[in-house]
Enzyme design. Sequence first.
Site, PDB file in Angstrom:
ATOM      1  NE  ARG A  35      -8.867 -31.056  56.662  1.00 14.73           N
ATOM      2  CZ  ARG A  35     -10.111 -30.825  56.042  1.00 14.73           C
ATOM      3  NH1 ARG A  35     -11.010 -31.619  57.028  1.00 14.73           N
ATOM      4  NH2 ARG A  35     -10.731 -30.155  55.262  1.00 14.73           N
ATOM      5  NE  ARG A  76     -19.162 -20.546  48.138  1.00 11.62           N
ATOM      6  CZ  ARG A  76     -19.769 -22.075  48.502  1.00 11.62           C
ATOM      7  NH1 ARG A  76     -20.435 -22.482  47.812  1.00 11.62           N
ATOM      8  NH2 ARG A  76     -19.000 -22.760  49.271  1.00 11.62           N
ATOM      9  CE  LYS A 218      -7.542 -29.938  50.972  1.00 13.95           C
ATOM     10  NZ  LYS A 218      -8.459 -29.016  51.523  1.00 13.95           N
ATOM     11  CB  THR A 276     -12.557 -36.973  50.592  1.00 13.59           C
ATOM     12  OG1 THR A 276     -11.470 -35.856  50.510  1.00 13.59           O
ATOM     13  CG2 THR A 276     -13.828 -36.144  50.410  1.00 13.59           C
TER      14      THR A 276
END
Length: 479
Positions: A35, A76, A218, A276
């Site tokens: 990846r 953000r 994802k 993860t």
Amino acid sequence: MRRNRKVKILATLGPASSDEAMIQKLHEAGADLFRINMSHASHDMMRTLIERIRSVEKKSGRPIGILCDLQGPKLRVGKFANTKVTLAPGQTFTLDNNEAPGDETRVYLPHPEILETVKAGDRLLIDDGKLALKAIEADGKKIVCTVVAGTSISDRKGVSLPDTILTVGVLTDKDRADLDAVLATDDADWIALSFVQRPEDLVEVRKIARGRVGIMSKIEKPQALERIDEIIELSDAVMVARGDLGVEMPIEMVPGIQKQLTRACRRAGKPVVVATQMLESMITAPVPTRAEVSDVSIAVFEGADAVMLSAESASGQYPVEAVSMMASIARQVEQDPLYPSIIYAQRATPEATGSDAISLAARQIAETLQAAAIVTYTQSGTTGLRASRERPNVPILALSPNIKTARRLAVCWGLHCVVTHDAIDLDDMVNRAARITVTEEFGKPGDRIIISAGVPLGTPGSTNMLRIAYIGADGQTGA
């Protein structure tokens, strides 16, 4: 190079694993595909890493898959006059379109799509959930919130929206530039699409990619779960991205969601990757915790196609050890007496297609006759996917004349991919299957193999033939 396991290992490349020598070590330790995280890799670095992976592939003689992971929208807050402010539960705090530095009462939110979409009652999680806000008023220009939990907020912290479906697509300008750069190399196999919320999010990337890469969705937003069957149908593969998923949903729900997604993908015959923090402690320690070993084993027991290492291989102190440990855990699980029955219990009913019927029959015959291997000829990859979906307890050799197909299938459970010319006739088909089974160390003279292919030979999507063959005494011919 034969792997003594069915589940595949996806290793992320980074500062600890970017040179060719280290990539080769990771491949030898067990990494089946790599990846490249476009959140951190420049276009030049991405091209360099692809070149190095292909160099390792050439030396090993085995197809290696490459996944380029798009960053997706990074939401953000702006900056504060004093970098950080202290808040208290119950107080009011506002996110608005005023670019002035923030204070204890407000902060700039440079994302008009959030200001226009969030409604009263929606939650906003800041800094991976360390600060929880709840909107009490929203007018398109500002969101007035109550602080639910947390005590501080600082510059440029991330914003998660577990209750809000954004109307904009998931591809940012950076993602489009990254996607164009990846496609221009003509050497990547998969694109991972971050923060998918709905099936419509896949439309734009499909139009751009035009089949040149597989699209891996994802799943890291709760909104995606509401339409997960549609998302799976439109995806080529799925990644259970547990990091952000565990921020936007109660963390205790993540294991159950992981199982649900794994089983849904297995039913649909789409590869599923669990990712993860699988061996997180190995970033700084040479061995994992017992809980991490159990975590990896659960994914393997569930029949996931692949398990992924992130920082463990990208920036950790023990990248090779992390890959070796993951491979060792997988092998041990697959040898467990309970493993076959667990895998069998989750097998999906085959679809009413010729390819599915042939794949089902190939598995049943191979298991009944205790064949050395199932050998499937696959040009587009569809037959390989269907053979993998059956999760047989014998090895699967996927023979393809297309190197791109072989590389893309590197993520699929149980497939050992070999690039070879198409058979010219039925005798060549059997002889080639027997010879490759022996040279790849999956069988020996006298063993039986099950061969599936399409007639006319070399026609994509025409799998319609099943044959039982013996490997000849010379190990070169079948009968």
